[in-house]
Design a protein around this motif. Structure first.
Motif, mmCIF file in Angstrom:
data_model
loop_
_atom_site.group_PDB
_atom_site.id
_atom_site.type_symbol
_atom_site.label_atom_id
_atom_site.label_comp_id
_atom_site.label_asym_id
_atom_site.label_seq_id
_atom_site.Cartn_x
_atom_site.Cartn_y
_atom_site.Cartn_z
ATOM 1 N N UNK A 50 38.118 45.416 47.441
ATOM 2 C CA UNK A 50 38.408 44.470 46.370
ATOM 3 C C UNK A 50 39.786 43.863 46.577
ATOM 4 N N UNK A 51 39.893 42.554 46.327
ATOM 5 C CA UNK A 51 41.191 41.882 46.271
ATOM 6 C C UNK A 51 41.500 41.589 44.810
ATOM 7 N N UNK A 52 42.701 41.955 44.372
ATOM 8 C CA UNK A 52 43.143 41.687 43.003
ATOM 9 C C UNK A 52 44.424 40.875 43.092
ATOM 10 N N UNK A 53 44.424 39.653 42.584
ATOM 11 C CA UNK A 53 45.636 38.840 42.599
ATOM 12 C C UNK A 53 46.506 39.208 41.398
ATOM 13 N N UNK A 57 51.951 44.042 38.275
ATOM 14 C CA UNK A 57 52.242 44.521 36.923
ATOM 15 C C UNK A 57 51.194 43.999 35.952
ATOM 16 N N UNK A 58 51.301 44.446 34.702
ATOM 17 C CA UNK A 58 50.404 43.964 33.657
ATOM 18 C C UNK A 58 48.958 44.366 33.866
ATOM 19 N N UNK A 59 48.058 43.468 33.487
ATOM 20 C CA UNK A 59 46.627 43.742 33.575
ATOM 21 C C UNK A 59 46.204 43.959 35.029
ATOM 22 N N UNK A 131 38.908 39.366 42.599
ATOM 23 C CA UNK A 131 39.310 39.273 41.193
ATOM 24 C C UNK A 131 40.484 38.311 41.090
ATOM 25 N N UNK A 132 40.208 37.103 40.574
ATOM 26 C CA UNK A 132 41.229 36.076 40.396
ATOM 27 C C UNK A 132 41.928 36.322 39.064
ATOM 28 N N UNK A 133 42.900 37.232 39.095
ATOM 29 C CA UNK A 133 43.530 37.708 37.865
ATOM 30 C C UNK A 133 44.868 37.061 37.553
ATOM 31 N N UNK A 134 45.642 36.725 38.593
ATOM 32 C CA UNK A 134 47.019 36.272 38.381
ATOM 33 C C UNK A 134 47.075 35.056 37.463
ATOM 34 N N UNK A 135 48.076 35.027 36.588
ATOM 35 C CA UNK A 135 48.280 33.858 35.730
ATOM 36 C C UNK A 135 49.723 33.795 35.286
ATOM 37 N N UNK A 136 50.140 32.599 34.929
ATOM 38 C CA UNK A 136 51.484 32.395 34.387
ATOM 39 C C UNK A 136 51.370 31.595 33.098
ATOM 40 N N UNK A 178 32.575 37.492 42.474
ATOM 41 C CA UNK A 178 33.811 36.757 42.196
ATOM 42 C C UNK A 178 34.045 36.835 40.696
ATOM 43 N N UNK A 179 35.257 37.208 40.298
ATOM 44 C CA UNK A 179 35.573 37.356 38.876
ATOM 45 C C UNK A 179 36.791 36.505 38.562
ATOM 46 N N UNK A 180 36.626 35.541 37.667
ATOM 47 C CA UNK A 180 37.713 34.667 37.244
ATOM 48 C C UNK A 180 38.195 35.092 35.863
#
Length: 720
Positions: A50-53, A57-59, A131-136, A178-180
């Motif tokens: 799995x790739x997690x962006x 930290x955080x979620x 897992x496209x997790x990163x956000x700002x 793919x998870x957005x």
């Protein structure tokens, strides 16, 4: 008076206590409700990658921790490498899972995204979950190096590009996901085609909300494009968690000041990062959503997106605009469904009696499970006529995907059964071979690597005999790290050179006084015509003559170490081979498949003849068909474009290297086989060789004499 004051005090104390208890009850009830559904199940297949962006930290950190705890291989794609490496070490320490790796990824830079994708793809690793997790959430307008506003650049365009660059790799190991990660605030805005990049006017909250809406549209558009490929795409609302947002905003906006007070309020009113991560982990590994695509998940359940996702034209426009901005288009993906319909027919013919009935029952159960899932979605969609109209587009997309997945769901049971069946026999014994000296040829990758890894775990003293010293050293270090066995040594051996073989043996005899197990594993397959350094056809030279000379030069030490064992890797291809006495070295004509089959038949004839000559010495020799294994051995077998076509299906219909090594491992260590010699094994069981290896013993004797002459064995040692 004292009595009156005491009564007043007791009354006030009682009121305060009741108020406190009431507030506590309300608080804990609220915290239980805001926490949402928790996910505690283990992964069905813990060997997935799995790739997690945004996982420093955080979620994202909690998602990486949750997946690592369940045994998955986790790639943490982080912008801040210092924080990412600290998190990596923390997760490894907590979970004991060493398959956690931090890699640099700056989602605000298309150059960095392409560099990350190239590095990952060049590693050769599979990819099961993205897992496209990163956000700002920037309150002030900021631009990336590509001159795009940061909220939408990182939250949407970065993940759009990353997904398109990696989706080809995902199609090779289906089923994949793919998870957005989006947010409920997508309901509050609309996509403005005239100001997608927030250039005319800027509001931090609105820019962030539009980026989350873009992720929902991305999910829907991608779902339509990946139907029948075995890849699913879903979007997730993990819940409201402000902790990481507060960290980012504390230095750039007074909105979050004072920071400590904001954190205190968020801990009371919002979900914890770990609770938010549960829905993402659920979408990543839970078997119940494996075949669902294009859905919106919240609190580990199927939810409803906003009414503003209805506009199909906006979704298509956004996709085309995104391709234009990122400069990347979706590659052609294999349509697995047409192929799978043929597979189910062929497996239907293989299954008879109870096994067939059992498989049918499994398929029916899977089918019923998915019918219930899709019915639940339909009920949620028709809670009212007005609501039905508002969500029509989203569920139309889902239902179209559902119909496709309904067809493939009944195949998934057959495919999983096929994969387990194709892996063949497994050797589960924990027998130790502490201190035994082992040589394994060709073991820096594939079956040889897995053989060494297993034997090292059993305490063996191993010499890895490989042509490529550098690659062998990397593998050796990995094996030592995994097993804790430091008695694993890297020794150079080129089986295409008789001089190299003799040097290897001379060095070994200087270093060791015994040899308990010799595994002739190395080989080449169906390669274009080439000659060894001694002028032999390469497949005959490496697969047979090299091992013939190596084994004979080591026979004295094997005899003195008896009981000892020799294992020779052959192949089922021997049944198509014949010993060409008039052109053994393929000098008159060459066919790469015939040459390979001849070399594998030579392995079996060599085993049979050697077993006869070693009778009564305490040395046993047996040969192995490892199975059809997905390794580098077949790189010359077909053209590269055909290999790309069949790669997605090798997961189901080829053995893993670990499964391919099982028979060799059993022959090397099983006490029950101490006196078994001259036999042919496959799937950890004794099997019959082909008629060509049984009917004419003269071939074995003739081949032995020819091999002695070609290797000049008699001039260096006394053959058996």
């Amino acid at each position: 008076m004292d009595t009156i004051y005491n009564l007043k005090f007791l009354t006030l104390l009682t009121r305060f206590s009741v108020c406190f208890l009431g507030c506590s009850l309300i608080y804990y009830t609220y915290r239980y409700w805001i926490r949402g559904e928790r996910y505690t199940k283990d992964a069905e297949s813990p060997d997935k990658v799995a790739i997690v962006t945004g996982a420093s930290k955080g979620i994202g950190k909690e998602v990486a921790y949750g997946l690592a705890k369940r045994g998955l291989h986790v790639i943490m794609a982080c912008y801040d490498m210092k924080s990412g490496l600290q998190t990596q070490d923390e997760i490894i320490k907590k979970t004991g899972n060493t398959n956690v790796k931090c890699m640099h990824l700056d989602l605000s830079s298309f150059k960095s995204i392409r560099s990350f994708a190239d590095e990952f793809l060049n590693s050769g690793s599979r990819l099961d979950i993205l897992i496209n997790n990163a956000n700002v959430f920037h309150m002030k307008r900021r631009l990336t190096e590509n001159h795009i506003e940061k909220n939408i650049a990182i939250n949407y365009f970065g993940h759009f590009l990353l997904t398109l660059l990696l989706i080809k790799r995902m199609s090779q190991t289906v089923p994949t996901r793919v998870i957005n990660v989006t947010n409920w605030v997508h309901r509050c805005v609309e996509i403005d085609p005239t100001d997608l990049l927030n250039q005319r006017q800027f509001c931090g909250f609105m820019a962030y909300a539009r980026s989350t809406l873009a992720n929902v549209f991305f999910t829907l558009a991608l779902t339509e494009r990946i139907e029948n490929t075995g890849i699913t795409c879903n979007c997730i609302h993990p819940g409201i968690s402000l902790t990481s947002v507060i960290d980012r905003q504390s230095s750039e906006s007074t909105w979050f000041q004072p920071k400590l007070l904001a954190k205190f309020l968020s801990n009371i009113l919002c979900k914890s990062d770990r609770a938010c991560a549960d829905t993402i982990i659920f979408a990543a590994i839970d078997i119940s959503v494996q075949n669902l695509s294009g859905i919106y998940l919240s609190d580990c359940q199927i939810g409803q997106p906003g009414a503003n996702v209805n506009n199909r034209n906006i979704a298509e426009w956004l996709w085309k605009k995104s391709e234009e901005i990122t400069g990347e288009t979706l590659c052609d993906l294999p349509n697995n469904f047409k192929f799978l319909k043929k597979i189910i027919k062929s497996f239907d013919e293989l299954m008879h009696g109870r096994e067939r009935d059992k498989t049918t029952a499994i398929l029916q159960k899977n089918l019923n499970t998915h019918v219930e899932s899709y019915t639940a979605v339909a009920v949620a969609a028709v809670t009212g006529e007005k609501e039905k109209q508002r969500t029509a587009h989203f569920y139309q997309v889902h239902q179209r995907s559902a119909r496709s997945n309904m067809n493939t769901s009944k195949l998934s049971g057959v495919l999983n059964f096929a994969r387990k069946w194709i892996q063949g026999g497994q050797f589960y014994s924990n027998v130790r071979i502490d201190g035994k000296v082992v040589i394994v040829t060709g073991c820096n990758t594939g079956i040889g690597r897995e053989t060494v890894l297993d034997l090292a775990g059993r305490g063996a003293h191993i010499h890895m005999a490989c042509r490529d010293y550098k690659r062998c050293e990397i593998t050796r270090q990995e094996i030592i790290a995994k097993t804790g066995n430091h008695n694993v040594f890297n020794r150079e051996l080129d089986l295409s050179s008789m001089d190299s073989i003799r040097k290897f043996v001379a060095k070994f005899l200087q270093e060791e006084k015994r040899l308990d197990i010799l595994i002739n594993n190395a080989g080449v397959m169906a390669m274009p015509k080439a000659l060894t350094k001694d002028g032999f056809e390469m497949q005959l030279g490496v697969n047979h003559l090299g091992h013939f000379l190596l084994t004979n030069l080591l026979l004295d030490i094997l005899k003195s170490s008896a009981p000892s064992r020799i294992i020779v890797l052959s192949s089922l291809a021997h049944k198509y081979g014949e010993i060409n006495r008039n052109d053994l070295n393929s000098e008159k004509s060459y066919n790469k498949y015939n040459a390979y089959s001849q070399s594998k038949l030579s392995n079996i004839l060599f085993t049979q003849e050697l077993a006869k000559r070693l009778k009564g010495t305490g040395v046993t020799v047996n040969c192995v068909h490892p199975g059809i294994v997905k390794t580098d051995l077949g790189r010359h077998l077909v053209h590269s474009y055909i290999k790309k076509l069949i790669d997605p299906f090798t997961y189901y219909f080829f053995k893993t290297a670990k499964s391919g090594a099982q028979t060799s491992i059993r022959l090397a260590v099983d006490p029950e086989l101490d006196k078994v010699t001259g036999q042919y094994f496959a799937d950890c069981r004794m099997q019959k060789v082909a008629a060509s290896a049984r009917k004419n013993n003269n071939d074995a004797e003739w081949l032995w004499q020819a091999s002695e002459k070609m290797t000049r064995l008699s001039s260096h040692t006394h053959p058996v």
